[in-house]
Structures are given as C-alpha cells and as structure tokens.
Enzyme design. Structure first.
Site, PDB file in Angstrom:
ATOM      1  N   ARG A  54       0.799  -1.226   0.000  1.00 15.07           N
ATOM      2  CA  ARG A  54       0.000   0.000   0.000  1.00 15.07           C
ATOM      3  C   ARG A  54       0.832   1.277   0.000  1.00 15.07           C
ATOM      4  O   ARG A  54       0.606   2.184  -0.800  1.00 15.07           O
ATOM      5  CB  ARG A  54      -0.943   0.056   1.213  1.00 15.07           C
ATOM      6  N   THR A  55       1.782   1.356   0.913  1.00 16.83           N
ATOM      7  CA  THR A  55       2.482   2.632   1.074  1.00 16.83           C
ATOM      8  C   THR A  55       3.301   2.952  -0.172  1.00 16.83           C
ATOM      9  O   THR A  55       3.227   4.059  -0.712  1.00 16.83           O
ATOM     10  CB  THR A  55       3.375   2.600   2.331  1.00 16.83           C
ATOM     11  N   ARG A 104      11.088   3.836   3.905  1.00 14.40           N
ATOM     12  CA  ARG A 104      10.685   2.861   4.940  1.00 14.40           C
ATOM     13  C   ARG A 104      11.929   2.097   5.368  1.00 14.40           C
ATOM     14  O   ARG A 104      12.701   1.651   4.512  1.00 14.40           O
ATOM     15  CB  ARG A 104       9.631   1.892   4.408  1.00 14.40           C
TER      16      ARG A 104
HETATM   17  N1   CP Z   1      -0.489  -0.065   5.708  1.00 12.49           N
HETATM   18  C1   CP Z   1       0.751  -0.320   5.242  1.00 12.49           C
HETATM   19  O1   CP Z   1       1.754   0.294   5.650  1.00 12.49           O
HETATM   20  O2   CP Z   1       0.768  -1.300   4.286  1.00 12.49           O
HETATM   21  P1   CP Z   1       2.074  -1.762   3.504  1.00 12.49           P
HETATM   22  O3   CP Z   1       2.992  -2.421   4.494  1.00 12.49           O
HETATM   23  O4   CP Z   1       1.568  -2.696   2.433  1.00 12.49           O
HETATM   24  O5   CP Z   1       2.725  -0.527   2.929  1.00 12.49           O
END
Ligand code: CP
Length: 315
Positions: A54-55, A104
């Site tokens: 998502r991010t 990240r």
């Molecule tokens: N909500 C979230 O951070 O999802 P991801 O780890 O898929 O980015």
C-alpha cells in the site's frame, strides 16, 4: 506552509495544517483531472528497505497521477546498501537526482537521520515499531470523511499494540482532539509500549482502558482499529503462533457493535478480520487504502509547494 518540510512523526503538522491537507485531498478526489499535470518534471524516490504494498504503490500512484515520475527500490539488497553504504551517503546521493524521497526502514529513527543530511523533503513511510505518519494521515482522513471530525470519539485498538507503529502514531495524533478516549485491546504480551502509555496517554490526561476481551469493548466503540500480529517483529516463532489468532473479528462479533462503528485496518491482514466482514458497510479498510493515495497526492503537492490554478484562484 508545508513547502520544503519533512514528515517524520505524526505530530510534525499542526491540526490546522492537517485540515488543509484533508481539504486538498478532497478536492483531488472531486476533480482529479485538475491535478493530472501538477507535478510535471518532478521526481520522487521511494526507498523501501522493508516490504510494502500500500504505502509504496500509493505513493508511486500518487506521483504518477500528478504527472510526475518515480524512481526507487523495493528491497535494500538491490541498491548499494548491500555493499554497506550508510543511510546518509545513500540520501546525499539520491538528493542529487530527485525532488523528494519516501523512506521505509526497519530501524527506528532512520528517516530522522536521512532528513538531517538533505534539504529535500523526506517522508517517513514507517520506521521499525516506531511511527508511520502517512498511514496516520490516511486514517485521519478516512475518519474525517466518514464522521466529519474527531472530537468525542471512543476508539478501540485491537491486536498487536506493542509493535504496531500505525497504532502508536494514530494514538498520538488523535490525542490532540477533544474528549477522545481509547480502549486498548490486546493480550498482556502485546500491550502498548510504556512510552505511549506514560508520555502520551497519562501525560496528556487522555481517558483510556486496557482490556483483553474484545467482545466487552465492541458495544461502546465509534471506531475499531484492527491490527495484524506481526510475525517479522517477533524474536521467537512459538510466541507468534500462540498469539497470532487471539482476536478474529467476524460477523457474529460485528452484531455486538454500533450500527455506525467504523472498522479500520492499515492492512495487510492475515486472519484477524474474517472475509465475511468485508461485505459489512462498516468495514472501511479498502476505502481507507484508497484514501491513502489521495492524501499522499495532497502531501506531495504541499511539500513541493505546488499550487495549482484550483488553489490560487481561491486565494
Ligand atoms: N499499511 C501499510 O503500511 O501497508 P504496507 O505495508 O503494504 O505498505
């Protein structure tokens, strides 16, 4: 003005600045075509030292939908990090090529180190078990759109409250609003860290209760924020296996909840929300994931200081 700033922690922006972002995201949802070339010629780097769906995708989709471009990596071992390059050298190099970066990293505080060695905006996309401020923007934007505000809410957090960075960030952010109270639902092994309890909840005199039983909490909640028990944060597999299915939200439990209780989840989910709940109109987690792209579009525009004709006309 957010131009040139970083987003490292959930409290980096004032509540007024957040409101400006929510309103801009709403305008983008209404008229996406007005923003489709706003970031023409701009470049975003996505530096993901940990997995993400998502991010990373929502940031990349956000920049592409704004007419900009994206470069980056989705795992550290395909960059010179694998050769031992430091965060600061990586960032100083990437800053030669792009206008802003999203990072990240499994180490808490890594985006703070990154921000200290460049003038370009750095966005924390999750650092270890610490914070995930753009997930918080997503969560707040979704609550604001559905409930119209944040005051007087009773919010339940359920699952892994110890390692759940989305939980720590959202508790911190919601604590700034009037008369918000929290029910913290977790097994003893996964209760919120002491710094959240002492430095936020007790210090700010927020009403909160820590419980183990989900059914007991459900009838009084306005929002239920479910979380995954995160295998990658456990030191031993035995503990993970023992705790992973401790809470499962299913159709029977949803009958105990208010008719307008929002069910949020940062995703990914494993077993903690049964798929039968997906059809319940109170289940908003995929809408939440979609909102994440629009609020990130608003964030990119704001940090780059780009005002489209839509905004300047109104001034
Ligand atoms: N909500 C979230 O951070 O999802 P991801 O780890 O898929 O980015």
């Amino acid at each position: 003005m957010l131009k040139g700033r970083d987003l490292l922690e959930p409290m980096d922006f004032t509540t007024d600045e957040l409101m400006e972002l929510f309103k801009l995201a709403d305008k983008i949802i209404e008229n996406p075509e007005n923003y489709s070339e706003a970031c023409k010629g701009k470049l975003l780097a996505t530096l993901f030292y940990e997995p993400s769906t998502r991010t990373r995708f929502s940031f990349e989709a956000a920049m592409l939908r704004l007419g900009g471009n994206v470069i980056g990596f989705s795992e550290a071992n395909v960059s010179s990090v694998a050769k031992g390059e430091s965060i600061s050298d990586t960032i100083r190099t990437v800053a030669c090529y792009v206008d802003m970066a999203v990072m990240r990293h499994p180490k808490e505080g890594a985006p703070i180190v990154a921000a200290a060695c460049t003038d370009m905006p750095i966005i924390n996309a999750g650092d270890g078990g610490h914070h995930h401020p753009t997930q918080t923007l997503t969560d707040l934007f979704t609550i604001w759109k559905e409930k119209g505000g944040f005051d007087n809410m009773t919010v339940g957090f359920c699952g892994d409250l110890k390692f759940g960075r989305t939980v720590h960030s959202l508790i911190k952010a919601l604590s700034r609003y009037e008369n918000v109270s929290f029910i913290l639902i977790s097994p003893e092994e996964l209760v919120i860290p002491d710094y959240v309890r002492k430095e936020i909840l007790i210090k700010e005199k927020i009403h909160f209760k820590e419980v183990e039983n989900m059914q007991e909490a459900l009838p009084i909640l306005d929002i239920l924020y479910m979380t995954r028990v995160q295998r990658e944060r456990f030191f031993n597999e035995e503990d993970y296996v023992r705790l992973k299915d401790r809470y499962i939200l299913d159709g029977a439990k949803m009958k105990l909840a208010k008719d307008d209780m929002m069910v949020l989840h940062p995703l990914p989910r494993v077993n903690e929300i049964s798929v039968e709940v997906d059809e319940d109109p109170r289940a908003l987690y995929f809408k939440q994931a979609k909102n994440g792209m629009f609020i990130r579009m608003a964030l990119i525009l704001s940090l780059l200081g780009i005002e489209t004709q839509n905004e300047t006309q109104e001034v």
